[in-house]
Scaffold this motif. Structure first.
Motif, short mmCIF file in Angstrom:
data_model
loop_
_atom_site.label_atom_id
_atom_site.label_comp_id
_atom_site.label_asym_id
_atom_site.label_seq_id
_atom_site.Cartn_x
_atom_site.Cartn_y
_atom_site.Cartn_z
N SER A 15 0.68 -1.18 0.09
CA SER A 15 0.09 0.15 -0.08
C SER A 15 0.84 1.05 0.16
CB SER A 15 -0.76 0.12 1.29
OG SER A 15 -1.89 -0.71 1.10
N ARG A 16 2.02 1.30 0.61
CA ARG A 16 3.04 2.25 0.68
C ARG A 16 3.49 2.66 -0.63
NH1 ARG A 16 6.50 0.93 5.12
NH2 ARG A 16 4.88 1.47 6.36
N HIS A 18 1.71 1.86 -3.18
CA HIS A 18 0.75 2.68 -4.17
C HIS A 18 0.80 4.27 -4.09
CE1 HIS A 18 -1.80 -1.14 -4.18
NE2 HIS A 18 -1.07 -1.26 -5.10
N HIS A 19 1.21 4.51 -2.93
CA HIS A 19 1.17 5.81 -2.43
C HIS A 19 2.23 6.58 -3.48
CE1 HIS A 19 2.29 9.76 -0.43
NE2 HIS A 19 3.58 9.50 -0.54
N TYR A 20 3.61 5.99 -3.68
CA TYR A 20 4.44 6.22 -4.93
C TYR A 20 3.91 6.32 -6.17
CZ TYR A 20 7.76 6.97 -1.02
OH TYR A 20 8.57 7.12 -0.08
N LEU A 22 0.89 6.65 -6.81
CA LEU A 22 -0.21 7.79 -7.08
C LEU A 22 0.48 9.30 -7.28
CD1 LEU A 22 -2.86 7.17 -4.36
CD2 LEU A 22 -2.97 6.97 -7.13
N LEU A 23 1.74 9.28 -6.49
CA LEU A 23 2.76 10.31 -6.49
C LEU A 23 3.37 10.40 -8.09
CD1 LEU A 23 3.42 12.17 -4.56
CD2 LEU A 23 5.33 10.83 -3.91
N GLU A 107 -3.33 5.60 -11.71
CA GLU A 107 -4.54 6.13 -10.88
C GLU A 107 -5.62 5.29 -10.49
OE1 GLU A 107 -4.13 10.42 -9.54
OE2 GLU A 107 -6.37 10.23 -9.85
N ARG A 111 -6.40 2.81 -7.45
CA ARG A 111 -7.60 2.98 -6.51
C ARG A 111 -8.66 1.94 -6.48
NH1 ARG A 111 -6.82 7.77 -4.58
NH2 ARG A 111 -6.33 9.61 -5.98
N GLU A 114 -6.81 -0.50 -3.88
CA GLU A 114 -6.87 -0.02 -2.72
C GLU A 114 -8.29 -0.16 -1.96
OE1 GLU A 114 -4.96 0.82 0.00
OE2 GLU A 114 -3.18 0.05 -1.21
#
Ligand SMILES: [Fe+2]
Ligand SMILES: [Fe+2]
Length: 154
Positions: A15-16, A18-20, A22-23, A107, A111, A114
């Motif tokens: 999940s972390r 995934h943050h990158y 989205l970045l 993206e 989503r 997640e």
């Protein structure tokens, strides 16, 4: 992001990442908005793919997706999206169109994972399956790319 459901510790690193992801989409959008040459953005997406995205897809496909059956509609969709995103990362022409499609596809895929797929996987995963994810996970992603084209003043 919608209401986050508590992630099992074994899925926290994914999940972390995934943050990158989205970045990455945000950086592409900023770059295009600021008229950065698409070739320059593409150098970053190439690096990002080799350094991180490939391994991320691998761990999902080897240890996470198999927790649901391979003909489960959500898994069929997820695998199709991986192949589509890979094809975009590898595309060498029409770079502006490619980048616009890539940031949207990344993206949407993140989503979907997640908000939907990972919640379903978490519900049925056995402790052994979750442990396998953790045992096989690569080093945490670190963004060391120096050409920060997404920063307005550069
Ligand atoms: Fe994925
Ligand atoms: Fe993912």
């Amino acid at each position: 992001m919608g209401k986050p459901i508590k992630r099992h510790p074994s899925l926290v690193q994914v999940s972390r990442e995934h943050h990158y992801g989205l970045l990455l989409s945000w950086k592409i959008r900023e770059g295009l908005k600021n008229n950065i040459a698409p070739e320059r953005i593409k150098r970053y997406t190439d690096w990002f793919y080799e350094k991180y995205q490939k391994a991320h897809f691998d761990i999902e496909e080897q240890f996470i997706y198999p927790i649901l059956s391979s003909d489960h509609p959500l898994i069929v969709q997820a695998i199709q999206e991986h192949r589509h995103i890979e094809a975009l990362f590898h595309q060498e022409d029409n770079l502006t169109d490619m980048l616009m499609a890539l940031e949207k596809a990344m993206e949407a895929h993140i989503r979907f994972e997640e908000r939907n797929l990972f919640n379903q996987i978490q519900e049925v995963a056995t402790p052994e399956q979750l442990q396998l994810i953790e045992d096989n996970h690569n080093q945490p992603f670190e963004d060391t790319w120096e050409d920060e084209f997404w920063v307005r003043s550069k």
